[in-house]
Scaffold this motif. Structure first.
Motif, PDB file in Angstrom:
ATOM      1  N   LEU A 129      23.481  16.429  53.925  1.00  0.00           N
ATOM      2  CA  LEU A 129      24.554  16.979  54.743  1.00  0.00           C
ATOM      3  C   LEU A 129      25.913  16.722  54.094  1.00  0.00           C
ATOM      4  O   LEU A 129      26.949  16.958  54.690  1.00  0.00           O
ATOM      5  CB  LEU A 129      24.505  16.372  56.144  1.00  0.00           C
ATOM      6  CG  LEU A 129      23.202  16.656  56.907  1.00  0.00           C
ATOM      7  CD1 LEU A 129      23.244  16.008  58.275  1.00  0.00           C
ATOM      8  CD2 LEU A 129      22.953  18.143  57.026  1.00  0.00           C
ATOM      9  N   GLY A 130      25.882  16.213  52.857  1.00  0.00           N
ATOM     10  CA  GLY A 130      27.099  16.127  52.069  1.00  0.00           C
ATOM     11  C   GLY A 130      27.835  14.813  52.122  1.00  0.00           C
ATOM     12  O   GLY A 130      28.914  14.693  51.535  1.00  0.00           O
ATOM     13  N   SER A 131      27.293  13.802  52.818  1.00  0.00           N
ATOM     14  CA  SER A 131      28.006  12.520  52.952  1.00  0.00           C
ATOM     15  C   SER A 131      29.465  12.775  53.326  1.00  0.00           C
ATOM     16  O   SER A 131      30.382  12.126  52.830  1.00  0.00           O
ATOM     17  CB  SER A 131      27.923  11.724  51.643  1.00  0.00           C
ATOM     18  OG  SER A 131      26.592  11.513  51.275  1.00  0.00           O
ATOM     19  N   ALA A 132      29.663  13.773  54.216  1.00  0.00           N
ATOM     20  CA  ALA A 132      31.003  14.274  54.499  1.00  0.00           C
ATOM     21  C   ALA A 132      31.958  13.198  55.004  1.00  0.00           C
ATOM     22  O   ALA A 132      33.124  13.153  54.599  1.00  0.00           O
ATOM     23  CB  ALA A 132      30.926  15.426  55.504  1.00  0.00           C
ATOM     24  N   GLY A 136      25.243  11.525  40.664  1.00  0.00           N
ATOM     25  CA  GLY A 136      25.126  12.820  39.994  1.00  0.00           C
ATOM     26  C   GLY A 136      25.324  13.975  40.958  1.00  0.00           C
ATOM     27  O   GLY A 136      26.071  14.925  40.680  1.00  0.00           O
ATOM     28  N   ALA A 137      24.665  13.897  42.131  1.00  0.00           N
ATOM     29  CA  ALA A 137      24.796  14.967  43.128  1.00  0.00           C
ATOM     30  C   ALA A 137      26.231  15.056  43.639  1.00  0.00           C
ATOM     31  O   ALA A 137      26.783  16.164  43.779  1.00  0.00           O
ATOM     32  CB  ALA A 137      23.828  14.721  44.283  1.00  0.00           C
ATOM     33  N   LEU A 138      26.853  13.909  43.907  1.00  0.00           N
ATOM     34  CA  LEU A 138      28.225  13.920  44.406  1.00  0.00           C
ATOM     35  C   LEU A 138      29.203  14.408  43.340  1.00  0.00           C
ATOM     36  O   LEU A 138      30.182  15.098  43.650  1.00  0.00           O
ATOM     37  CB  LEU A 138      28.613  12.515  44.890  1.00  0.00           C
ATOM     38  CG  LEU A 138      27.929  12.070  46.183  1.00  0.00           C
ATOM     39  CD1 LEU A 138      28.201  10.593  46.454  1.00  0.00           C
ATOM     40  CD2 LEU A 138      28.394  12.916  47.366  1.00  0.00           C
ATOM     41  N   PHE A 139      28.946  14.075  42.074  1.00  0.00           N
ATOM     42  CA  PHE A 139      29.797  14.558  40.978  1.00  0.00           C
ATOM     43  C   PHE A 139      29.803  16.091  40.953  1.00  0.00           C
ATOM     44  O   PHE A 139      30.861  16.722  40.830  1.00  0.00           O
ATOM     45  CB  PHE A 139      29.288  14.010  39.637  1.00  0.00           C
ATOM     46  CG  PHE A 139      29.963  14.628  38.440  1.00  0.00           C
ATOM     47  CD1 PHE A 139      31.217  14.190  38.031  1.00  0.00           C
ATOM     48  CD2 PHE A 139      29.343  15.652  37.727  1.00  0.00           C
ATOM     49  CE1 PHE A 139      31.844  14.769  36.929  1.00  0.00           C
ATOM     50  CE2 PHE A 139      29.955  16.226  36.629  1.00  0.00           C
ATOM     51  CZ  PHE A 139      31.208  15.789  36.232  1.00  0.00           C
ATOM     52  N   VAL A 140      28.622  16.683  41.057  1.00  0.00           N
ATOM     53  CA  VAL A 140      28.507  18.140  41.025  1.00  0.00           C
ATOM     54  C   VAL A 140      29.211  18.754  42.239  1.00  0.00           C
ATOM     55  O   VAL A 140      30.008  19.691  42.114  1.00  0.00           O
ATOM     56  CB  VAL A 140      27.017  18.563  40.988  1.00  0.00           C
ATOM     57  CG1 VAL A 140      26.858  20.039  41.316  1.00  0.00           C
ATOM     58  CG2 VAL A 140      26.427  18.260  39.619  1.00  0.00           C
ATOM     59  N   ILE A 141      28.927  18.219  43.434  1.00  0.00           N
ATOM     60  CA  ILE A 141      29.508  18.770  44.661  1.00  0.00           C
ATOM     61  C   ILE A 141      31.032  18.672  44.645  1.00  0.00           C
ATOM     62  O   ILE A 141      31.746  19.631  44.970  1.00  0.00           O
ATOM     63  CB  ILE A 141      28.939  18.027  45.889  1.00  0.00           C
ATOM     64  CG1 ILE A 141      27.470  18.408  46.102  1.00  0.00           C
ATOM     65  CG2 ILE A 141      29.749  18.331  47.143  1.00  0.00           C
ATOM     66  CD1 ILE A 141      26.748  17.529  47.103  1.00  0.00           C
ATOM     67  N   PRO A 180      36.665  21.488  46.573  1.00  0.00           N
ATOM     68  CA  PRO A 180      37.708  20.502  46.877  1.00  0.00           C
ATOM     69  C   PRO A 180      37.188  19.492  47.900  1.00  0.00           C
ATOM     70  O   PRO A 180      36.566  19.874  48.895  1.00  0.00           O
ATOM     71  CB  PRO A 180      38.840  21.362  47.467  1.00  0.00           C
ATOM     72  CG  PRO A 180      38.617  22.732  46.916  1.00  0.00           C
ATOM     73  CD  PRO A 180      37.127  22.882  46.805  1.00  0.00           C
ATOM     74  N   TRP A 181      37.445  18.215  47.669  1.00  0.00           N
ATOM     75  CA  TRP A 181      36.874  17.168  48.509  1.00  0.00           C
ATOM     76  C   TRP A 181      37.284  17.314  49.975  1.00  0.00           C
ATOM     77  O   TRP A 181      36.505  17.005  50.878  1.00  0.00           O
ATOM     78  CB  TRP A 181      37.289  15.781  48.006  1.00  0.00           C
ATOM     79  CG  TRP A 181      38.741  15.454  48.200  1.00  0.00           C
ATOM     80  CD1 TRP A 181      39.774  15.708  47.336  1.00  0.00           C
ATOM     81  CD2 TRP A 181      39.329  14.824  49.345  1.00  0.00           C
ATOM     82  NE1 TRP A 181      40.962  15.287  47.857  1.00  0.00           N
ATOM     83  CE2 TRP A 181      40.721  14.731  49.093  1.00  0.00           C
ATOM     84  CE3 TRP A 181      38.833  14.331  50.547  1.00  0.00           C
ATOM     85  CZ2 TRP A 181      41.621  14.168  50.003  1.00  0.00           C
ATOM     86  CZ3 TRP A 181      39.713  13.773  51.467  1.00  0.00           C
ATOM     87  CH2 TRP A 181      41.088  13.692  51.183  1.00  0.00           C
TER      88      TRP A 181
END
Length: 473
Positions: free
Chosen positions: A42-45, A260-265, A270-271
């Motif tokens: 869910l994106g660790s939003a 790695g996943a967060l780097f790509v996202i 934009p954060w």
């Protein structure tokens, strides 16, 4: 109880042994699968909102602390591979009360977590079947995962292997596809996006050091479950090989799959927009031209929740089994079936989960959030007990025993003390921020209740007969 005493392969007077049927591939995938929960998909939003792109630093720092904790657990688990793992080590090296608190705290922690995961299954199944009452899906998830655990530990290991594999393949596909978007412009008319989003929206650390610190407690809760590797020690085919291998790979896999996943996202989007338009995993796959991305990710999230539930039922059953072995739970829960499954312990845990699902629908949401705060506090308690037990364990060894350790903590004892200091910092941060302060009211109150029960019912561990004591090596 003398340091190092344990029952051979989980045998007790009340029942037969646990079966050593978990192979290397099972334990490796369980180690990783336990770290990858619904939150990542869910994106660790919420964590990204706190720290911005610097959330990657939070995961790296937290990952290093987890590596030290797991190394400490591995040192004890390889030397003495028993069911109950850190609860048993807390008892042996820190005393009966520490073992009692750690075991029952971990049992309840996973009950709370499982209730949340069962509810998540119901919510996501509702996306496909909106007319079916949610309680049916919650009950189905509990019954199916409970049945798998009741069959044999090998059945649990197989399902957990495939559940984890689904999550891992999805993340790898997203990372590879995302790198294609970043470097080669896939799905963007051939125009490479680059990684400028990591610093062009207020900087890499838009909310400063405070933002990174605020996110640490959420990051550490995301790692809850990795210590489950220790609980497999009593049922691993070759614990002296599989446990070190699984622990050794945890940090690097966390680095690849979380960072790695967060780097790509964070490079693609934009954060400060992440979480406002749905899951970044769905958006990335749709950008690559996969029109059914929402359905695919919904399926993956359901398997992630089922995986966590599956592992939670395993953990609660084994922990209750271990507590019963030690005389800190009714003796009947130490009995195993002909397949080596602690069936009574599992059935009690499933019954408690059934009540938990019911309460989740009956009580106000605010109360449920307060109950889950115990899980946050409980995770830190478990890790602190692992580190303290390892320090006491090492001090109790002779020079020749220390030299003969087949798996040892790095930079002992400095690394253990640094990890303890880090966990104290996380607790301090939880106390500082109002949203998480409730955990420090509920968690200690639960431990006080357990302490009262320990002394009222005189729940001292059962003595181990000399004939049952043997070398862990």
């Amino acid at each position: 109880m003398p340091v190092g005493n344990h029952l051979p392969h989980g045998e007790t007077a009340q029942g037969g042994p646990l079966k050593r049927e978990l192979g290397e591939r099972h334990i490796r995938l369980m180690a990783l699968g336990a770290c990858i929960g619904v939150g990542l998909f869910l994106g660790s939003a919420k964590a990204i909102e706190m720290a911005g792109p610097a959330i990657m630093l939070s995961y790296i720092i937290g990952g290093l602390a987890i590596l030290v904790i797991m190394r400490a657990l591995g040192e004890m688990a390889v030397h003495n591979p028993v069911a109950g793992s850190f609860s048993r080590y807390a008892q042996d090296y820190l005393g009966p009360l520490a073992g009692f608190l750690t075991g029952w705290n971990y049992w309840f922690l996973w009950l709370v977590t499982c209730v949340a995961e069962i509810t998540a299954v119901a919510v996501y199944m509702g996306v496909w079947f909106p007319d079916v009452p949610r309680w049916i899906w919650a009950l189905s998830a509990l019954v199916s995962m409970g049945t798998i655990n009741l069959i044999a530990v090998k059945a649990f290991g197989e399902f957990e292997f495939w559940f984890a594999l689904i999550k891992i393949v999805t993340i790898i596909a997203m990372v590879v596809g995302g790198i294609g978007i970043i470097a080669f412009g896939l799905g963007n008319d051939g125009v490479a996006l680059g990684i400028s989003n990591l610093w062009t929206h207020g900087g890499f650390m838009p909310n400063g050091v405070q933002g990174v610190l605020m996110s640490l407690q959420m990051v550490m809760f995301a790692y809850l479950g990795v210590e489950m590797i220790g609980l497999t020690a009593g049922e691993a085919k070759n614990p002296q090989k599989t446990i070190p291998d699984a622990i050794g790979s945890v940090f690097w896999r966390i680095l690849l799959f979380y960072v790695g996943a967060l780097f790509v996202i964070l490079s693609i989007y934009p954060w400060n927009e992440i979480g406002t338009q749905g899951s970044p995993f769905v958006m990335t796959f749709e950008r690559l031209g996969i029109k059914t991305a929402a359905g695919i990710i919904n399926f993956v999230v359901i398997t992630a929740a089922l995986s966590s539930c599956n592992g939670g039922i395993f953990s609660t059953g084994r922990m209750l089994y271990s507590l019963a072995q030690n005389g800190q739970a009714p003796a009947g829960f130490a009995k195993t079936s002909s397949n080596g499954v602690p069936r009574r312990a599992l059935l009690l845990s499933m019954g408690a989960l059934l009540l938990g699902v019911l309460l989740n629908y009956l009580v106000p949401e605010k109360v449920f959030v307060w109950v889950t705060a115990i899980a946050t506090f409980g995770a830190i308690w478990t890790w602190v007990m692992i580190l303290l037990a390892q320090l006491k364990f090492r001090k109790g060894l002779s020079a020749s025993e220390r030299a003969g350790l087949k798996y040892r903590m790095w930079l002992y004892p400095i690394s253990s003390y640094l990890a303890l200091a880090f966990l104290v910092l996380v607790v301090g941060l939880m106390a500082y921020f109002p949203d998480t302060r409730v955990a420090l009211y509920v968690g200690p109150a639960f431990l006080v209740l357990l302490t009262v029960l320990f002394y009222v019912f005189k729940l001292q561990p059962a003595p181990v007969s000399q004939g049952a004591v043997q070398s862990a090596s």
